[in-house]
Scaffold this active site. Structure first.
Site, PDB file in Angstrom:
ATOM      1  CG  ASN A 100      46.731  71.143  72.694  1.00 19.33           C
ATOM      2  OD1 ASN A 100      46.254  72.079  73.922  1.00 19.33           O
ATOM      3  ND2 ASN A 100      48.045  71.036  72.763  1.00 19.33           N
ATOM      4  CB  CYS A 101      48.088  65.289  71.491  1.00 17.99           C
ATOM      5  SG  CYS A 101      47.501  65.147  69.666  1.00 17.99           S
ATOM      6  CG  PHE A 102      53.189  66.359  70.583  1.00 21.81           C
ATOM      7  CD1 PHE A 102      53.411  67.167  71.802  1.00 21.81           C
ATOM      8  CD2 PHE A 102      54.005  65.075  70.909  1.00 21.81           C
ATOM      9  CE1 PHE A 102      54.224  66.657  72.816  1.00 21.81           C
ATOM     10  CE2 PHE A 102      54.646  64.772  71.668  1.00 21.81           C
ATOM     11  CZ  PHE A 102      54.945  65.494  72.635  1.00 21.81           C
ATOM     12  CB  THR A 103      50.090  67.330  65.390  1.00 25.34           C
ATOM     13  OG1 THR A 103      49.631  65.768  65.840  1.00 25.34           O
ATOM     14  CG2 THR A 103      51.510  67.145  65.525  1.00 25.34           C
ATOM     15  NE  ARG A 104      46.594  62.845  65.834  1.00 25.41           N
ATOM     16  CZ  ARG A 104      46.015  61.491  65.653  1.00 25.41           C
ATOM     17  NH1 ARG A 104      44.970  61.266  65.822  1.00 25.41           N
ATOM     18  NH2 ARG A 104      46.970  60.979  65.156  1.00 25.41           N
TER      19      ARG A 104
END
Length: 528
Positions: free
Chosen positions: A472-476
């Site tokens: 994952n990254c910040f939102t995905r």
């Protein structure tokens, strides 16, 4: 081409690892700088010795993080691109980063290029004019105490990518019995320390050409003025669905495209590096230098994140069908709060960019305009997010020199403009924003337990056998799958996702917003 696109996705995700730390460190640095400014806190507070010692310590620690960014990016690139045994890849990246710069150093010394022979005074004494001497001397610097070319973050990424390649190639190697102790994972740092110095020697010959090319791009953007700033921000928003906007952002934040400043004979490269150096020592450079760099940073985002997208959220709520308003209210309110406070916009953006190209392009154009107008008005607000935290810490607490009030003026225009444009386009063109889907397309977001939601997500991704990697990254939620045709959009949307993006033939991104890390951990546990 498919594999190249997938690798770009991996790299973009990997580069977000150090940015999360730097964003937080930047906030601490900004608060400490504001509290040590007598124009803000007064002379009495500025004379409290113990308090000032603590604040100075915070600034010193935060500043040290920015000074070692190339190493952080080397480690992040290696971890992100390694297929397995990621700790070994991270260690190899550190070894390789040092070895690469040692290779550069040895080659430079062999060419007669030393700290003494590349100093401004020496070059002027050899007949070079002072401006040219300063520009030439700025090409060199010290990395971890090693005299080398000033490669900044790009050098770190190169070292990390090569270390990751060597790791993926050799971490399972079996050597002859007599020396098999050095096989497998142990062989990775060994081959790295052999290859990377040679890479450093090679880079020492081609880096001037690479540096000149990057400087030319930076010069073009600089000479283009506010149009160059608009073009950057417009392109960055258009890249949001692909996830490749991270790479564009890191380019202006940490390469000469974002600006170059010289402080105490050392080159400070990139918009974010320049801004944070100024925060640590305001006397180190002029306001004009900082203003030129900050045009790529949070100041252009603030009117969009704090005002425009909440206006769009309100329009989508008012346009929802009455029977869906309760569900839509929860969705857009969460997205609006995330955008306003932290600058995380994707939960809202993914609710309209795929269903209305008109709204998507409008949003990209207005974001570009916001960046350009902030530059024209002379605003100086740095960091990377663009929410109210950045506005208060780097704008309001930064004093009048930041010209923070123009952000409020722009925001007061952006909120109603976004509201009426979104409302008009949604109603006139019957755009299927949340709450306006056809009845057959409407999904119900259940407040299911975390373990149950993880199972539903796995099912929506085509089952455990279809999943290769979850991250994952910040939102995905970023997932590599074997067969992207097995993805079930309806099942994923029912788990609370605000959008689904098929980035490549093997990469799918499911947008959940700021809570995505907890979701990713639940999915990993369920798969395990």
């Amino acid at each position: 081409m498919k594999n190249f696109g997938s690798k770009l996705q991996d790299l973009g995700k990997a580069l977000m690892m150090p940015i999360s730390v730097i964003a937080a460190a930047g906030i601490f640095l900004g608060l400490a700088a504001a509290l040590q400014n007598p124009n803000i806190t007064g002379q009495g507070f500025n004379q409290l010795e113990i308090v000032q010692l603590i604040l100075g310590f915070i600034r010193k620690v935060s500043g040290s993080l920015f000074g070692n960014l190339p190493l952080f990016f080397a480690v992040a690139a290696a971890i992100g691109m390694a297929k397995d045994e990621k700790p070994t890849a991270a260690f190899a990246a550190i070894v390789g980063f040092i070895a690469m710069h040692v290779g550069v150093n040895y080659s430079l010394l062999a060419q007669g290029l030393t700290p003494a022979t590349t100093s401004v005074d020496y070059l002027v004494g050899q007949g070079m004019d002072r401006t040219s001497a300063m520009m030439y001397a700025a090409e060199f610097g010290r990395t971890l105490g090693i005299f080398t070319y000033h490669m900044s973050v790009l050098g770190g990424v190169i070292a990390g990518l090569i270390a990751a390649y060597l790791h993926n190639r050799f971490y399972t190697i079996t050597l002859p019995t007599a020396i098999n102790y050095f096989g497998g994972r142990r062989f990775v740092p060994i081959i790295t320390v052999i290859v990377l110095p040679l890479v450093g020697v090679f880079l020492s010959f081609i880096w001037p050409t690479i540096g000149a090319a990057i400087a030319s791009i930076g010069q073009f953007i600089g000479e283009a003025g506010s149009f160059g700033t608009f073009l950057f921000a417009f392109t960055e928003r258009l890249l949001i669905p692909t996830g490749l906007h991270h790479i564009l952002n890191e380019t202006v934040r940490f390469t000469p495209i974002g600006g170059v400043a010289t402080v105490d004979g050392e080159s400070i490269v990139g918009a974010l590096s320049i801004f944070n150096t100024w925060l640590a020592d305001p006397s180190s450079m002029s306001l004009d230098t900082v203003r030129e760099a900050s045009r790529f940073l949070a100041q252009g985002k603030i009117p969009v994140m704090m005002f425009a997208l909440p206006g769009a959220a309100l329009a989508m709520y008012h346009c929802a069908r009455p029977e869906h308003k309760t569900r839509v209210k929860a969705l857009v309110l969460a997205g609006a709060l995330a955008s306003f406070t932290t600058g995380i916009t994707e939960p809202l953006e993914f609710s309209f960019i795929f269903v209305s190209p008109i709204l998507y392009v409008f949003h990209a154009v207005m974001t570009g305009m916001s960046f350009a107008l902030a530059q024209i008005f002379g605003v100086i607000i740095g960091n990377v997010q663009g929410g109210v935290i950045d506005f208060l810490v780097f704008g309001v607490l930064g004093g009048t020199q930041t010209a923070w009030w123009y952000e409020l003026v722009l925001g007061a225009c952006y909120f109603p403009l976004y509201y009426f444009v979104f409302r008009t386009v949604i109603l006139k063109m019957n755009v299927k924003t949340p709450g306006r889907e056809d009845e057959s397309e409407t999904v119900t977001i259940n407040a299911m337990p975390a373990s149950e939601k993880a199972k539903e997500i796995i099912e929506g991704l085509g089952g455990a056998d279809n999943i290769q990697l979850v991250d994952n990254c910040f939102t995905r939620l970023r997932v590599k799958v074997l067969d992207i045709n097995k993805i079930k959009d309806d099942s994923l949307m029912a788990t609370g996702a605000s959008g689904i993006k098929r980035a490549t033939d093997v990469d799918v991104q499911v947008i959940y917003g700021p809570q995505v890390e907890a979701i990713a951990n639940d999915v990993k546990r369920a798969l395990a």
